[in-house]
Design a protein around this motif. Structure first.
Motif, PDB file in Angstrom:
ATOM      1  N   TYR A 248       0.819  -1.218   0.000  1.00 55.32           N
ATOM      2  CA  TYR A 248       0.000   0.000   0.000  1.00 55.32           C
ATOM      3  C   TYR A 248       0.844   1.256   0.000  1.00 55.32           C
ATOM      4  N   LYS A 249       0.465   2.199  -0.878  1.00 56.20           N
ATOM      5  CA  LYS A 249       1.041   3.543  -0.905  1.00 56.20           C
ATOM      6  C   LYS A 249      -0.091   4.556  -0.701  1.00 56.20           C
ATOM      7  N   LYS A 250       0.253   5.721  -0.146  1.00 53.28           N
ATOM      8  CA  LYS A 250      -0.755   6.756   0.098  1.00 53.28           C
ATOM      9  C   LYS A 250      -1.553   7.025  -1.171  1.00 53.28           C
ATOM     10  N   GLY A 251      -2.870   6.994  -1.030  1.00 57.74           N
ATOM     11  CA  GLY A 251      -3.746   7.250  -2.161  1.00 57.74           C
ATOM     12  C   GLY A 251      -4.232   6.015  -2.879  1.00 57.74           C
ATOM     13  N   ASP A 252      -3.673   4.842  -2.542  1.00 60.46           N
ATOM     14  CA  ASP A 252      -4.039   3.615  -3.265  1.00 60.46           C
ATOM     15  C   ASP A 252      -5.499   3.223  -3.081  1.00 60.46           C
ATOM     16  N   THR A 253      -6.113   3.594  -1.949  1.00 63.23           N
ATOM     17  CA  THR A 253      -7.512   3.216  -1.719  1.00 63.23           C
ATOM     18  C   THR A 253      -8.496   4.296  -2.163  1.00 63.23           C
ATOM     19  N   GLU A 254      -7.979   5.358  -2.771  1.00 62.07           N
ATOM     20  CA  GLU A 254      -8.837   6.443  -3.246  1.00 62.07           C
ATOM     21  C   GLU A 254      -9.889   5.903  -4.214  1.00 62.07           C
ATOM     22  N   GLY A 255     -11.138   6.173  -3.920  1.00 62.41           N
ATOM     23  CA  GLY A 255     -12.225   5.766  -4.800  1.00 62.41           C
ATOM     24  C   GLY A 255     -12.768   4.371  -4.571  1.00 62.41           C
ATOM     25  N   PHE A 256     -12.109   3.568  -3.738  1.00 65.33           N
ATOM     26  CA  PHE A 256     -12.580   2.192  -3.513  1.00 65.33           C
ATOM     27  C   PHE A 256     -14.010   2.178  -2.970  1.00 65.33           C
ATOM     28  N   VAL A 257     -14.318   3.117  -2.080  1.00 63.37           N
ATOM     29  CA  VAL A 257     -15.636   3.125  -1.441  1.00 63.37           C
ATOM     30  C   VAL A 257     -16.755   3.285  -2.469  1.00 63.37           C
ATOM     31  N   ASN A 258     -16.464   3.939  -3.583  1.00 63.03           N
ATOM     32  CA  ASN A 258     -17.515   4.213  -4.563  1.00 63.03           C
ATOM     33  C   ASN A 258     -18.004   2.960  -5.290  1.00 63.03           C
ATOM     34  N   TYR A 259     -17.206   1.887  -5.258  1.00 61.04           N
ATOM     35  CA  TYR A 259     -17.618   0.674  -5.963  1.00 61.04           C
ATOM     36  C   TYR A 259     -18.915   0.107  -5.395  1.00 61.04           C
ATOM     37  N   GLY A 260     -19.151   0.298  -4.105  1.00 62.19           N
ATOM     38  CA  GLY A 260     -20.389  -0.198  -3.517  1.00 62.19           C
ATOM     39  C   GLY A 260     -21.614   0.417  -4.160  1.00 62.19           C
ATOM     40  N   LEU A 261     -21.507   1.698  -4.505  1.00 62.46           N
ATOM     41  CA  LEU A 261     -22.646   2.401  -5.096  1.00 62.46           C
ATOM     42  C   LEU A 261     -22.879   2.016  -6.553  1.00 62.46           C
ATOM     43  N   THR A 262     -21.949   1.287  -7.164  1.00 65.78           N
ATOM     44  CA  THR A 262     -22.178   0.831  -8.540  1.00 65.78           C
ATOM     45  C   THR A 262     -23.090  -0.389  -8.575  1.00 65.78           C
ATOM     46  N   LEU A 263     -23.379  -0.975  -7.416  1.00 64.58           N
ATOM     47  CA  LEU A 263     -24.273  -2.126  -7.351  1.00 64.58           C
ATOM     48  C   LEU A 263     -25.729  -1.668  -7.445  1.00 64.58           C
ATOM     49  N   GLU A 264     -26.505  -2.352  -8.236  1.00 69.25           N
ATOM     50  CA  GLU A 264     -27.919  -2.014  -8.388  1.00 69.25           C
ATOM     51  C   GLU A 264     -28.627  -2.115  -7.040  1.00 69.25           C
ATOM     52  N   GLY A 265     -29.352  -1.059  -6.693  1.00 68.16           N
ATOM     53  CA  GLY A 265     -30.141  -1.067  -5.463  1.00 68.16           C
ATOM     54  C   GLY A 265     -29.414  -0.599  -4.226  1.00 68.16           C
ATOM     55  N   ILE A 266     -28.096  -0.379  -4.301  1.00 70.70           N
ATOM     56  CA  ILE A 266     -27.328   0.045  -3.126  1.00 70.70           C
ATOM     57  C   ILE A 266     -27.321   1.567  -3.038  1.00 70.70           C
ATOM     58  N   ARG A 267     -27.643   2.091  -1.845  1.00 71.52           N
ATOM     59  CA  ARG A 267     -27.686   3.544  -1.615  1.00 71.52           C
ATOM     60  C   ARG A 267     -26.603   4.022  -0.663  1.00 71.52           C
ATOM     61  N   PHE A 268     -26.015   3.092   0.098  1.00 71.64           N
ATOM     62  CA  PHE A 268     -25.090   3.462   1.171  1.00 71.64           C
ATOM     63  C   PHE A 268     -23.860   2.569   1.053  1.00 71.64           C
ATOM     64  N   ALA A 269     -22.689   3.184   0.888  1.00 73.00           N
ATOM     65  CA  ALA A 269     -21.443   2.435   0.743  1.00 73.00           C
ATOM     66  C   ALA A 269     -20.416   2.960   1.742  1.00 73.00           C
ATOM     67  N   VAL A 270     -19.650   2.031   2.312  1.00 67.53           N
ATOM     68  CA  VAL A 270     -18.692   2.385   3.358  1.00 67.53           C
ATOM     69  C   VAL A 270     -17.423   1.561   3.176  1.00 67.53           C
ATOM     70  N   LYS A 333     -33.170   1.835   8.550  1.00 66.51           N
ATOM     71  CA  LYS A 333     -33.715   0.970   7.496  1.00 66.51           C
ATOM     72  C   LYS A 333     -34.778   1.677   6.686  1.00 66.51           C
ATOM     73  N   GLU A 334     -35.697   2.356   7.380  1.00 67.29           N
ATOM     74  CA  GLU A 334     -36.802   3.018   6.677  1.00 67.29           C
ATOM     75  C   GLU A 334     -36.287   4.099   5.739  1.00 67.29           C
ATOM     76  N   ASN A 335     -35.307   4.875   6.217  1.00 66.36           N
ATOM     77  CA  ASN A 335     -34.735   5.936   5.391  1.00 66.36           C
ATOM     78  C   ASN A 335     -33.988   5.356   4.193  1.00 66.36           C
ATOM     79  N   LEU A 336     -33.227   4.294   4.425  1.00 69.72           N
ATOM     80  CA  LEU A 336     -32.443   3.689   3.363  1.00 69.72           C
ATOM     81  C   LEU A 336     -33.312   3.032   2.305  1.00 69.72           C
ATOM     82  N   ASN A 337     -34.486   2.612   2.687  1.00 66.19           N
ATOM     83  CA  ASN A 337     -35.386   1.932   1.750  1.00 66.19           C
ATOM     84  C   ASN A 337     -36.493   2.836   1.218  1.00 66.19           C
ATOM     85  N   ALA A 338     -36.393   4.116   1.556  1.00 65.22           N
ATOM     86  CA  ALA A 338     -37.433   5.056   1.107  1.00 65.22           C
ATOM     87  C   ALA A 338     -37.393   5.220  -0.414  1.00 65.22           C
TER      88      ALA A 338
END
Length: 338
Positions: A248-270, A333-338
């Motif tokens: 690992y080098k500084k910056g290597d994980t930049e943008g990794f979190v966004n891959y979760g949001l590329t999944l159909e139906g996903i609203r929250f990625a961490v 849950k209610e907010n995430l599924n609204a």
């Protein structure tokens, strides 16, 4: 900026100043792009100007014009400290609380310099004589463009400045896909291209300079992804051991979190990333729609940011952190599924 702030800035810059420009700790494309663009602008106006970065930043940002003049406080401590102590004016860019600068915080608090803040995050502190704060803005770089425009100086934007501003806007908008991207943002970007910003070259320099180890680390991260369909949530964990395995080098994980949001139906990625040196778990939150990760991060993980992009931290193990995170989701849950 209102007319009173514009007048105050014009008066401050009407005489030569010794200026220091500060980005936040672990600066990203918007932080480095905005500070470099402002540095070029102030130098061209005849001021002494220095950028002091609290620490290092990713290699993929170091191509920007003027990068070689940035003082890394950790490696050029005496020079950086002298510049900060001698400053008559300090610009703070892309953050709004001294705590975001790490070890620079006590130095800034003790400074006798006058302060100007340019930032687009929520809940700004009141340390600055001039505060240009707008949470609706796509990026601090767009605000720096506006700042130059307020002063009637867009004609002085050089190709070097245009490249720096374009970089920050592009990276902080997810290549112009985030909801903070407005028609005004595109107008600014068009003007920057007309002034010499090399949009294709910038995109390639940021996104197409991966090392094999970074792509292997991405593969590890995606393999670790946990999908919680009932909460429309996906999260990734990366342990220190895994980071070390893939060099690992500084910056290597930049943008990794966004891959979760590329999944159909996903609203929250961490993403939860273990940092043994600091003894914390660093957390990035992303969301779509009206689910505020800023509020979520502030309430549960000592963080904050924007409604759809925020950061936080945890002082317990990565396993305990992830378990605690999952335990919180039922209340949302209610907010995430609204």
């Amino acid at each position: 900026m209102n007319s009173a702030n514009i007048k105050a800035v014009e008066e401050l810059l009407s005489v030569p100043q010794r200026i220091v420009i500060i980005p936040h700790k672990n600066p990203d494309g918007d932080a480095i792009g905005s500070t470099l663009a402002l540095w070029h602008y102030l130098k061209n106006r005849g001021h002494e100007a220095v950028i002091v970065s609290p620490n290092d930043y990713p290699k993929f940002l170091k191509w920007m014009p003027g990068n070689e003049h940035i003082l890394n406080f950790e490696t050029k401590n005496s020079q950086a400290l002298a510049a900060m102590q001698e400053a008559t004016l300090i610009f703070t860019l892309d953050f709004n609380h001294f705590g975001r600068t790490g070890q620079l915080e006590p130095i800034l608090e003790a400074s006798n310099a006058r302060f100007i803040m340019i930032d687009h995050h929520q809940a700004p502190s009141n340390y600055a004589e001039v505060t240009y704060s707008d949470v609706e803005m796509s990026s601090t770089c767009e605000m720096v463009y506006n700042f130059i425009e307020f002063l009637g100086d867009t004609s002085t934007i050089t190709p070097e400045m245009a490249n720096c501003i374009y970089t920050g806007i592009m990276t902080d908008t997810g290549s112009f896909k985030f909801s903070s991207t407005t028609s005004r943002t595109h107008q600014v970007v068009a003007n920057l291209i007309d002034k010499g910003a090399k949009n294709t070259e910038i995109h390639n320099s940021i996104y197409d300079t991966n090392s094999p180890s970074r792509l292997h680390l991405l593969g590890c991260a995606l393999k670790n992804m946990v999908i919680l369909e009932e909460y429309r949530t996906a999260y990734i964990t990366l342990s220190q051991e895994e980071l070390d395995t893939y060099n690992y080098k500084k910056g290597d994980t930049e943008g990794f979190v966004n891959y979760g949001l590329t999944l159909e139906g996903i609203r929250f990625a961490v993403i939860f990333i273990e940092n043994k040196e600091e003894g914390i778990i660093k957390i990035s939150f992303r969301s779509e729609g009206d689910f505020s990760v800023n509020q979520f991060a502030r309430k549960h993980f000592n963080g904050g940011g924007h409604d759809n992009a925020a950061g936080g931290r945890s002082d317990v193990s990565i396993e305990e952190t992830a378990k605690y995170f999952v335990s919180l989701l039922e209340d949302y849950k209610e907010n995430l599924n609204a």
